[in-house]
Design a protein around this motif. Structure first.
Motif, short mmCIF file in Angstrom:
data_model
loop_
_atom_site.label_atom_id
_atom_site.label_comp_id
_atom_site.label_asym_id
_atom_site.label_seq_id
_atom_site.Cartn_x
_atom_site.Cartn_y
_atom_site.Cartn_z
N THR A 113 -74.76 -14.55 -63.33
CA THR A 113 -74.25 -13.29 -62.08
C THR A 113 -72.33 -13.74 -62.91
N ASP A 114 -71.98 -13.04 -61.77
CA ASP A 114 -70.59 -12.87 -62.12
C ASP A 114 -69.60 -14.08 -61.31
N PHE A 115 -70.06 -14.86 -60.82
CA PHE A 115 -69.23 -16.11 -60.16
C PHE A 115 -69.59 -16.94 -60.97
N GLU A 116 -68.14 -17.83 -60.63
CA GLU A 116 -68.11 -19.24 -61.63
C GLU A 116 -68.19 -19.82 -61.12
N ASN A 117 -68.25 -20.01 -59.50
CA ASN A 117 -67.94 -21.06 -59.01
C ASN A 117 -68.51 -20.43 -57.07
N LEU A 118 -69.11 -22.05 -56.48
CA LEU A 118 -69.67 -21.62 -55.56
C LEU A 118 -68.85 -21.03 -53.94
N THR A 119 -66.91 -21.59 -54.49
CA THR A 119 -66.01 -20.66 -53.78
C THR A 119 -66.19 -19.52 -54.15
N GLU A 120 -66.34 -18.80 -55.11
CA GLU A 120 -66.31 -17.23 -55.39
C GLU A 120 -67.33 -16.56 -54.54
N VAL A 121 -68.86 -17.33 -54.64
CA VAL A 121 -70.14 -16.96 -53.72
C VAL A 121 -69.55 -16.42 -52.22
N PHE A 122 -68.90 -17.75 -51.88
CA PHE A 122 -68.66 -17.82 -49.90
C PHE A 122 -67.21 -16.99 -49.84
N ASN A 123 -66.58 -16.54 -50.87
CA ASN A 123 -65.11 -15.46 -51.45
C ASN A 123 -65.73 -13.93 -50.87
N MET A 124 -67.45 -13.52 -51.33
CA MET A 124 -67.56 -12.26 -51.39
C MET A 124 -67.25 -11.33 -50.18
N SER A 125 -67.44 -10.43 -50.41
CA SER A 125 -67.18 -9.64 -48.96
C SER A 125 -68.70 -9.52 -48.47
N ASP A 126 -68.72 -9.68 -46.73
CA ASP A 126 -69.78 -9.73 -46.43
C ASP A 126 -71.17 -8.00 -46.39
N ARG A 128 -71.02 -7.27 -49.69
CA ARG A 128 -72.17 -7.18 -50.44
C ARG A 128 -72.28 -8.69 -50.26
N ALA A 129 -72.41 -10.10 -49.31
CA ALA A 129 -73.63 -10.95 -49.17
C ALA A 129 -74.96 -10.72 -47.30
N ASN A 130 -74.64 -9.27 -47.23
CA ASN A 130 -76.17 -8.79 -46.58
C ASN A 130 -76.71 -7.59 -47.69
N PHE A 131 -76.01 -7.40 -48.91
CA PHE A 131 -76.66 -6.77 -50.03
C PHE A 131 -76.60 -5.11 -49.22
N ALA A 132 -75.83 -4.90 -48.29
CA ALA A 132 -75.22 -3.56 -48.42
C ALA A 132 -75.62 -2.06 -49.46
N GLU A 133 -76.13 -1.08 -49.14
CA GLU A 133 -75.82 0.25 -50.26
C GLU A 133 -75.13 0.16 -51.26
N GLY A 134 -74.52 0.25 -52.11
CA GLY A 134 -73.64 0.80 -53.03
C GLY A 134 -73.14 -0.88 -54.01
N GLU A 135 -72.79 -1.61 -53.28
CA GLU A 135 -73.14 -3.52 -53.48
C GLU A 135 -73.58 -3.95 -54.36
N LYS A 136 -72.39 -4.43 -55.57
CA LYS A 136 -73.33 -5.52 -56.47
C LYS A 136 -74.24 -6.66 -56.08
N PRO A 137 -75.07 -5.79 -56.98
CA PRO A 137 -76.76 -7.05 -55.95
C PRO A 137 -75.99 -8.83 -56.41
N TRP A 138 -76.40 -9.55 -55.67
CA TRP A 138 -76.00 -11.15 -56.74
C TRP A 138 -76.84 -12.06 -56.43
N TYR A 139 -76.82 -13.08 -57.08
CA TYR A 139 -77.89 -13.87 -57.29
C TYR A 139 -77.62 -15.53 -57.88
#
Length: 142
Positions: A113-126, A128-139
């Motif tokens: 992933t492109d996240f270095e820590n959990l803080t970055e995960v919880f700071n992503m946009s809503d 992206r967090a909800n896998f909206a079309e056009g947003e980068k997927p995450w895991y």
């Protein structure tokens, strides 16, 4: 021997290291248990089970070393409804010291992933967090 150990710790300032070895995909791959290459050499197919019961799984597969693909295994799990992104975000951001503890104890595994820590995960946009079309997927994984 103890003096040597103290000298090494002092020279490299090991006591101040956050993690002895950074946790990343390379280290994870290098330290995983070895699997014999012949383990699946006679395997021609893999069984597929749908919503198999715990008892049937134990009887057929648990102690057999036979690979199986289980589908719909989480169909009735309440965790699928409870442990959402928002639930985890609220839990970690509302609990004092939780994010710091994860960082200090090297509990976050960012894998690919492109996240270095959990803080970055919880700071992503809503979005992206909800896998909206056009947003980068995450895991992420715990």
């Amino acid at each position: 021997m103890y003096e040597y150990q103290e000298s090494v710790q002092e020279m490299f300032q090991i006591d101040s290291w956050r993690c002895m070895v950074e946790n990343n995909a390379v280290v994870s791959e290098m330290t995983r248990p070895l699997v014999p290459c012949t383990f699946c050499s006679t395997l021609n197919s893999i069984s597929v089970e749908y919503a198999i019961s715990l008892n049937d799984f134990r009887t057929k597969y648990a102690y057999s070393s036979v690979p199986v693909l289980i589908k719909n295994a989480t169909h009735n799990w309440s965790a699928m409804d409870i442990f959402s992104y928002q639930y985890l975000k609220d839990l970690y951001t509302d609990t004092e010291g939780a994010l710091k503890s994860v960082d200090e104890e090297c509990q976050f595994f960012h894998y690919n992933t492109d996240f270095e820590n959990l803080t970055e995960v919880f700071n992503m946009s809503d979005a992206r967090a909800n896998f909206a079309e056009g947003e980068k997927p995450w895991y992420i994984g715990w």
